[in-house]
Design a protein around this motif. Sequence first.
Motif: not given
Length: 103
Positions: A39-41, A46-47, A51-53, A66-67
Amino acid sequence: DITPTPTPTPTPARIIQEEPKPDFPINAPSPVLLASSMVLAIASTGSIFELSGGSPQLGSIPSLAITIIGVPLCFFLFYAAIKKGIAETEADDLEFQKKNRRY
């Protein structure tokens, strides 16, 4: 002339047996550790993509938190799941062998 006196051999009742220290970092069932790691992975990945988006839906600070917290923690939980799984398997093997069964 001084002769040394023999030291008495300790009886089994006098021997203090220490419990072996566990070889795993977290005392939780291995499937729970593995599921938490997954779940953390997923959340961390996703984070990172958010962030890159450019404009994260949760905001930059929560996504970054979160990252930063999730990536190392998911690797640690994965490591803990492997170590705990090995310990659980060894304990089950010992219990099976105590019953004097043969394969």
